[in-house]
Motif scaffolding. Structure first.
Motif, short mmCIF file in Angstrom:
data_model
loop_
_atom_site.label_atom_id
_atom_site.label_comp_id
_atom_site.label_asym_id
_atom_site.label_seq_id
_atom_site.Cartn_x
_atom_site.Cartn_y
_atom_site.Cartn_z
N VAL A 94 3.28 1.35 -6.01
CA VAL A 94 3.72 1.20 -4.62
C VAL A 94 2.76 1.87 -3.63
O VAL A 94 2.37 1.27 -2.63
N LEU A 97 -0.76 0.15 -3.41
CA LEU A 97 -0.71 -1.05 -2.57
C LEU A 97 -0.69 -0.69 -1.09
O LEU A 97 -1.45 -1.22 -0.28
N ALA A 98 0.18 0.25 -0.74
CA ALA A 98 0.31 0.62 0.67
C ALA A 98 -0.97 1.25 1.20
O ALA A 98 -1.43 0.93 2.31
N VAL A 101 -3.53 -1.52 1.86
CA VAL A 101 -3.27 -2.28 3.08
C VAL A 101 -3.71 -1.47 4.30
O VAL A 101 -4.39 -1.98 5.20
N ILE A 105 -6.67 -3.90 5.52
CA ILE A 105 -6.24 -5.11 6.23
C ILE A 105 -5.81 -4.77 7.65
O ILE A 105 -5.05 -3.83 7.87
N ALA A 154 8.00 5.98 -3.43
CA ALA A 154 7.17 5.89 -2.22
C ALA A 154 7.01 7.30 -1.65
O ALA A 154 7.99 8.01 -1.46
N ILE A 159 0.47 7.87 -0.23
CA ILE A 159 -0.05 6.73 0.53
C ILE A 159 -1.30 7.16 1.30
O ILE A 159 -2.33 6.49 1.29
N ARG A 184 -6.36 -12.09 -1.54
CA ARG A 184 -6.29 -10.67 -1.26
C ARG A 184 -5.88 -9.86 -2.49
O ARG A 184 -6.47 -8.85 -2.81
N PHE A 185 -4.86 -10.35 -3.18
CA PHE A 185 -4.32 -9.57 -4.28
C PHE A 185 -5.34 -9.48 -5.42
O PHE A 185 -5.50 -8.44 -6.03
N HIS B 3 -12.68 -6.32 9.58
CA HIS B 3 -12.01 -7.57 9.31
C HIS B 3 -12.65 -8.71 10.09
O HIS B 3 -12.86 -9.80 9.56
N ASP B 27 -3.92 -13.25 5.68
CA ASP B 27 -4.12 -11.83 5.44
C ASP B 27 -2.99 -10.99 6.00
O ASP B 27 -2.61 -9.99 5.40
N ALA B 30 -0.41 -11.23 3.51
CA ALA B 30 -0.72 -10.36 2.37
C ALA B 30 -0.39 -8.92 2.71
O ALA B 30 0.22 -8.20 1.92
N ALA B 31 -0.77 -8.49 3.93
CA ALA B 31 -0.51 -7.11 4.34
C ALA B 31 0.98 -6.81 4.25
O ALA B 31 1.39 -5.80 3.67
N LEU B 34 2.25 -6.82 0.51
CA LEU B 34 1.80 -5.68 -0.29
C LEU B 34 2.41 -4.37 0.20
O LEU B 34 2.59 -3.42 -0.55
N LEU B 35 2.73 -4.35 1.50
CA LEU B 35 3.28 -3.14 2.10
C LEU B 35 4.80 -3.04 1.89
O LEU B 35 5.38 -1.95 1.97
N PRO B 37 7.06 -3.06 -0.58
CA PRO B 37 7.76 -2.10 -1.44
C PRO B 37 7.75 -0.68 -0.86
O PRO B 37 8.79 -0.02 -0.81
N ALA B 38 6.57 -0.25 -0.40
CA ALA B 38 6.48 1.11 0.15
C ALA B 38 7.33 1.23 1.42
O ALA B 38 8.04 2.22 1.61
N LEU B 41 11.09 1.33 0.50
CA LEU B 41 11.49 2.59 -0.14
C LEU B 41 11.40 3.77 0.83
O LEU B 41 12.31 4.59 0.92
N LEU B 42 10.29 3.82 1.59
CA LEU B 42 10.15 4.92 2.56
C LEU B 42 11.23 4.85 3.62
O LEU B 42 11.79 5.86 4.02
#
Lengths: 281, 314
Positions: A94, A97-98, A101, A105, A154, A159, A184-185, B3, B27, B30-31, B34-35, B37-38, B41-42
């Motif tokens: 987690v 990934l964060a 990004v 990105i 998290a 992060i 991206r992934f 970018h 993109d 994607a951002a 990918l973001l 889950p964090a 949870l946060l």
């Protein structure tokens, strides 16, 4: 600086200063390790021999056998290992990934996201423990593994750490891959992550140590002795075997040994990362 | 910037397959993916609880009927102002911090300076000093309780050397806080040694050599070369150490966990966090405990602002 050894080409004042320095450092090392060595030695003493010093031949595994027979130590160990494993795996996925990004990105709201991460970086768990407990209780998670894992995956500091790690890696390779049509992934997984493995490892070590040693959370979220983590179990040994110092020390050793071994093996990686993280702790 | 550059570079090859706008949107997508889950949870386990701590501090909530929340305005805070137990916890925390922070800062700086001055064994000593910080608070506290029990090795030494009563430190109202300080400082010195080593390594050797030529002794060089050069690190360790120390909990909990009332003996180790924990989880006053948690948040926040001011680059 031409000298090669600590004492090469020394004059008397320099020798005296070396002796003074090493004496002081040795004293510090003695203070740092003394209590742990005391625990280690005592854990092998028969309860009747404590607190006397006895010959090495009188040392025994009695306390370890006793504590395994009279407390669910194996269960606590398994709980601790499972919870630590869960947090580490979740955290690595987690937060990596964060961090990626945030480092790579551009998207609407990135600055805000990063500011939020920075803002909550210093908030201590102690200050939000009561609402955390309420959430866990409402989910019916008291005395469960998920209560000890899910909320701690998290982590704003991790992060932040991963963002720094990705920023330290050149972006060119990834750009080439993206231009060649990689998603991206895929570019994250195949190019960026392999270049930041030391950051990922640091993260795993930090999350692992914090979780293994954590006490306030498990002592608050678990009341069933079968669900205790090792720290909580050790604390409960204090009252259960109040008079058996040697048995308690066996518990101390059991709790500490895995972390100490990991530390000695990975100390080059661990020490600097804690120096930054300890600020947050 | 990065970018945009990538888009510009990517344009020729992407032609015919997708437009720039599509690439950029992809993109963004994607951002967010990918973001997610964090962020989820946060949001649930970190940001919501911060907000809820503040909300709870204006409510009366019982631990056993926590779905019934009654707004009571500022009355929890008024109560804090009048509560001798709360004042006591602030006082205990203050004494703790005032002793711990200078002690660990000075000891860590001195050890780091000495360590930097030796050639052989630096890694060994650094690792050794750091070891206590890696060990669990419960383990360390349990061991120290045996060392400082009446007749125990360190209680005996302290009695012989300093004339302190040979007693069980953590059970004596006048010694328990000192015990807490010792256990705490023991664990944290190594951490700050490492922080200082990072700073001292950057002090140019020429400065020391020049001072030596001018006839400065070890102590003088420490005082007039090392200390001024690492001043930002000292500020940092003081503030970070302060933020850590006001949160002290585990060690005090372990000392008292044989009894139902935390902060024992007789409130000698009733720190701010012990007070809020006691209110919430022993006396079931979640709202009142949260008001104390808000005070802790404000203290930590003040410390953080101070760090940012002092060290703008971090």
């Amino acid at each position: 600086m031409t000298r090669s050894g600590p004492l090469a080409g020394t004059t008397f004042p320099r020798l005296a200063s070396s002796v003074a320095k090493y004496s002081l450092l040795s004293l510090g090392a003695l203070i740092a390790t003394g209590p742990l060595l005391f625990a280690l030695y005592t854990s092998f003493e028969l309860p009747a021999d404590y607190p006397r010093l006895v010959a090495l031949s009188r040392l025994t595994l009695w306390n370890y056998r006793y504590v395994f027979d009279n407390a669910p130590v194996l269960r606590w160990y398994a709980n601790t290992a499972f919870v630590t494993f869960g947090v580490v795996v979740g955290a690595v996925v987690v937060n990596t990934l964060a961090g990626y990004v945030l480092a790579r990105i551009r998207y609407p709201g990135r600055t805000v996201t990063f500011l939020v991460v920075l803002a909550v970086l210093m908030v201590p768990l102690q200050a939000i423990l009561i609402p955390l407990y309420l959430l866990v209780a409402q989910f019916g998670w008291l005395n469960s593994y998920q209560a000890l894992i899910v909320p701690f995956i998290a982590n704003p500091f991790l992060i932040f750490l991963m963002r720094q790690a990705f920023q330290a890696v050149p972006v060119d390779l990834e750009e080439a891959a993206l231009i060649d049509g990689a998603g991206r992934f895929r570019s994250f997984l195949k190019i960026a992550v392999p270049l930041t493995m030391s950051g990922v490892a640091t993260q795993a070590v930090l999350a692992g140590t914090w979780t293994w040693n954590s006490f306030m959370i498990p002592v608050t979220f678990t009341t069933d002795p079968n669900q205790y983590m090792m720290t909580v179990g050790l604390n409960s040994l204090q009252s259960q075997f109040y008079t058996l110092t040697t048995v308690q020390m066996a518990g101390v050793v059991l709790l500490s040994v895995p972390v100490v071994i990991m530390f000695v093996v990975f100390q080059r990686l661990i020490v600097p990362s804690f120096a930054t993280a300890g600020i947050r702790g | 910037m990065r970018h945009l550059r990538h888009l510009a570079l990517g344009a020729p090859r992407a032609e015919g397959r997708r437009s720039l706008a599509v690439q950029a949107k992809r993109d963004w997508g994607a951002a967010y993916v990918l973001l997610a889950p964090a962020a989820g949870l946060l949001g649930l386990w970190f940001i919501y609880p911060i907000v809820d701590t503040v909300v709870l501090s204006f409510q009366r909530v019982n631990l056993f009927q926590f779905s019934q929340r009654t707004y009571v305005g500022f009355s929890n805070f008024h109560q804090l102002l009048d509560d001798p137990a709360f004042h006591h916890s602030l006082f205990i925390t203050l004494v703790f911090v005032v002793v711990v922070v200078p002690a660990q800062t000075a000891a860590a700086l001195a050890l780091a300076a000495v360590l930097q001055g030796v050639q052989v064994g630096r890694t060994f000593f650094r690792t050794t000093f750091f070891l206590p910080y890696m060990t669990s608070t419960v383990a360390v506290t349990t061991v120290f309780m045996k060392l400082f029990v009446i007749g125990g090795p360190l209680a005996a030494v302290a009695s012989a050397v300093f004339g302190v009563a040979n007693a069980t430190w953590y059970a004596q109202p006048n010694l328990a806080l000192a015990f807490l300080v010792i256990v705490y400082v023991y664990m944290y010195i190594g951490l700050y040694v490492v922080v200082f080593l990072g700073g001292i390594e950057n002090v140019p050797v020429e400065l020391h050599e020049a001072a030596k030529v001018d006839g400065a002794g070890v102590v003088q060089r420490f005082r007039f070369v090392t200390v001024p050069s690492v001043r930002p690190y000292i500020f940092f360790v003081v503030v970070a150490g302060f933020i850590q120390a006001v949160q002290v909990f585990d060690q005090a909990y372990v000392i008292a966990s044989n009894g139902a009332i935390l902060g024992s003996p007789a409130g000698a180790t009733a720190t701010l966090v012990i007070f809020l924990y006691q209110q919430a989880f022993r006396l079931n006053n979640l709202g009142y405990g949260s008001a104390a948690a808000v005070v802790l948040l404000l203290i930590v926040f003040a410390g953080t602002v101070l760090t940012r001011r002092l060290l703008p680059e971090r």
